[in-house]
Design an enzyme around this catalytic site. Structure first.
Site, PDB file in Angstrom:
ATOM      1  N   SER A  38      34.669  39.838  35.504  1.00 21.47           N
ATOM      2  CA  SER A  38      34.308  41.174  35.974  1.00 21.47           C
ATOM      3  C   SER A  38      32.977  41.671  35.428  1.00 21.47           C
ATOM      4  CB  SER A  38      35.413  42.171  35.593  1.00 21.47           C
ATOM      5  OG  SER A  38      36.614  41.841  36.246  1.00 21.47           O
TER       6      SER A  38
ATOM      7  N   ASP B 131      43.986  50.820  47.152  1.00 23.06           N
ATOM      8  CA  ASP B 131      44.464  49.675  46.369  1.00 23.06           C
ATOM      9  C   ASP B 131      45.967  49.782  46.135  1.00 23.06           C
ATOM     10  OD1 ASP B 131      44.872  47.581  44.579  1.00 23.06           O
ATOM     11  OD2 ASP B 131      44.328  48.833  42.861  1.00 23.06           O
TER      12      ASP B 131
END
Length: 627
Positions: A327, A351
């Site tokens: 990430s 999400d």
């Protein structure tokens, strides 16, 4: 009847003797004439030729190796120097019986079979038979005394004082500095034999290798008169060698020590860069090794221990370690989306804990399996939401991601003065067709969007990419050299600066990275607790082994070396960055939890003293202006 009596003819005998004497005299005179003629030929006709030979036998030109340049950190602390050492040298051309000489040395100096074999191997590598070759180093006073007492039994063997390379910080800078070692047969074919006459060492890795020409210096010579045994009687003429250049590096000893202590005994890497110059302030790869072992020749046992260690101490993780960036690259992907116009700062994605491509049943999981609901870009960076970046990567496509992220140095060598750097990998559809003769699949784009899959980066590349965010796209290639007695690094090959369509996006993404450290939903807020300055960062966790669909990551069920890598990148202070850092902890699992505190320790050591000094200078400057 009586025999007749023959009277001796003395006159005849006298004539015979006289003839023999004349013949002998003629023969002797002939020999004398021949000797005189030969002497005339040698002394008169061939005078110049033989006088030259005689002079060459009497006078020898001996090379004087230059003193290697020293290496300092940015504050003048010595990182590599030369210390005196007594060495045992052998001139092969003057040794009458080489095997017997080695046997005698083995007995006198109490050498092991390995020591003797190593000395014989060093002598066999001599370039010229009349060259004095050091075969043993760091002789003790007792060994020197034994050689002196038995000198008459050891023609061609001498004890000489010389300088050998010494690294006072041992393993702490081994991967940055590298080390010198004996010139091997392959190197002999490529080096200038004149420039390296009398020199037995050359830079093997790191700075020692990259700046070999600057560090080596210029060889000197002296004409010496010797006796029949080759012993020097007097020096007739001398040209002094020119020492190599001293190097000053960007590295800071104190910052290096802080980074190492923060990393502890864990395997990993820490690299810190000044975003305004590209100077590498800290260069840590753990575990390390003692480069002093290699200078005069490492033993088989010591090298075997380093080579076979499961922790790979010889492996330069900063330059050679290629890891999925995880990430840590999400801020760059976010910038790519904004610059390409496929999303805006306020674009939102829902999400539920996973992402699915249209008409595909496979679920690409968010690290938070319960989901984060509606997520915009700023929240997605701070929270490190995978679902948002799956969607963004799908909108961008792998080729646009490749082109944009390559500007940040992902997938290419970025340094100025580090030979060993690996290139990493920023995949593209054309790369996969060339490499595997297969098409690029949409699912591979999704996992590339969170720094997994084919994508690989070195810690140095991650630090450089972070420094580019800190400098708003201004390129400075990372470099270890600060200066070498006036010689500065060559920056002519620096890539062009990164130009965003909307320069304000730099500030937006910086704020999002600051939220990683300060926002209630930031993944590294614990690492920033109590800070007196603002910092920006991004955590990352990179998978080492794949997790099957539907399964959860279970640390306890995995072997330690199969657990995720922990990564963290950041810069500080946010408003006027002084330093950019990348940290990797192999199998450390939590990027913000494990690697984040390492970066925070480096920030504090560099930023806090400078902010305090600046605060002290401001009142003094204000007072002077008032007066």
């Amino acid at each position: 009847m009586a025999k007749p009596i023959h009277l001796k003819d003395h006159n005849n005998d006298a004539r015979i003797v006289q003839r023999r004497l004349i013949l002998a005299a003629v023969f002797i005179l002939g020999l004398v004439g021949a000797l005189i003629a030969r002497m005339y030929y040698l002394q008169v006709t061939q005078y110049e030729y033989h006088s030259t030979l005689s002079e060459n036998n009497r006078v020898h030109v001996q090379p004087i190796p230059p003193t290697r340049g020293r290496i300092y950190d940015r504050n003048g602390v010595v990182l590599a120097e030369n210390r005196p050492s007594f060495s045992l040298t052998i001139t092969r051309d003057r040794v009458e019986d080489l095997p017997a000489t080695f046997e005698l040395l083995k007995s006198l100096l109490e050498l092991s079979d390995e020591d003797t074999a190593q000395a014989e191997r060093r002598l066999s590598q001599a370039r010229r038979p009349f060259e004095s070759v050091p075969v043993m180093f760091e002789l003790t006073q007792e060994q020197i005394a034994r050689i002196a007492i038995n000198q008459f039994r050891l023609p061609g063997v001498e004890v000489q004082a010389s300088f050998v390379r010494y690294y006072p910080y041992a393993d702490h800078f081994a991967h940055a500095l590298g080390y010198v070692g004996r010139i091997n047969e392959q190197e002999l074919k490529s080096i200038d034999p004149v420039a390296y006459a009398g020199t037995h060492y050359i830079g093997k890795t790191g700075i020692e290798r990259y700046y070999e020409q600057l560090l080596h210096g210029t060889v000197g010579y002296e004409e010496v008169e010797t006796n029949a045994r080759g012993r020097v009687l007097r020096v007739l003429d001398r040209t002094d060698p020119i020492p190599g250049n001293d190097l000053t590096l960007e590295l800071d000893v104190k910052l290096q020590q802080v980074a190492e202590e923060a990393l502890g005994e864990r395997r990993g890497a820490v690299v810190a860069i000044d975003p305004h110059t590209g100077g590498v302030l800290a260069f840590v790869s753990k575990p390390g090794f003692d480069p002093n072992l290699f200078v005069t020749g490492i033993s088989y046992a010591d090298y075997g221990a380093l080579r076979d260690s499961l922790d790979q101490p010889l492996f330069n993780r900063v330059l050679r370690g290629q890891y999925p960036p995880g990430s840590t690259i999400k801020p760059i992907v976010a910038l790519a989306g904004l610059d390409a116009g496929v999303v805006t700062r306020t674009s939102r994605v829902y999400d539920p804990g996973f992402y699915q491509l249209p008409n595909v049943s496979h679920k690409y999981r968010n690290w938070n399996r319960s989901g984060d609901g509606w997520v915009d870009m700023s929240y997605a960076v701070a929270r490190s939401n995978d679902t948002y970046f799956y969607d963004l990567a799908n909108k961008l496509g792998i080729d646009r991601m490749h082109d944009f992220m390559s500007q940040f140095g992902i997938g290419q060598r970025v340094s100025i003065d580090m030979y060993e750097e690996a290139s990493g990998l920023m995949p593209s559809s054309s790369w996969k067709r060339t490499k595997y003769r297969q098409p690029w699949y949409p699912g591979e784009t999704l996992i590339a969007g969170i720094g997994q899959g084919y994508m690989l980066a070195t810690p140095l590349q991650l630090a450089q990419a972070t420094a580019l965010i800190a400098s708003r796209g201004v390129w400075h290639r990372p470099r270890l050299l600060k200066e070498a007695e006036g010689v500065l690094p060559d920056e002519s090959d620096t890539p062009p600066n990164i130009q965003l369509r909307n320069p304000a996006d730099w500030d937006f993404i910086t704020q999002a990275m600051q939220d990683v450290m300060q926002s209630p939903h930031g993944t590294a807020r614990a690492a920033a607790a109590g800070a007196t300055y603002n910092m920006a960062g991004k955590s990352g966790t990179a998978q080492v082994v794949a997790i099957a669909q539907g399964e959860r990551y279970d640390s306890a069920a995995l072997r330690e070396r199969h657990r995720d890598h922990a990564l963290f990148v950041g810069f500080a202070p946010t408003e006027n960055p002084m330093i950019a850092v990348a940290a990797l902890v192999e199998n450390g699992e939590g990027g913000g939890r494990v690697a984040g505190p390492v970066v925070r320790a480096v920030f504090d050591a560099w930023v806090v003293p400078r902010l305090e000094a600046r605060q002290q200078e401001e009142p003094a400057a204000a007072q002077e202006s008032a007066q």
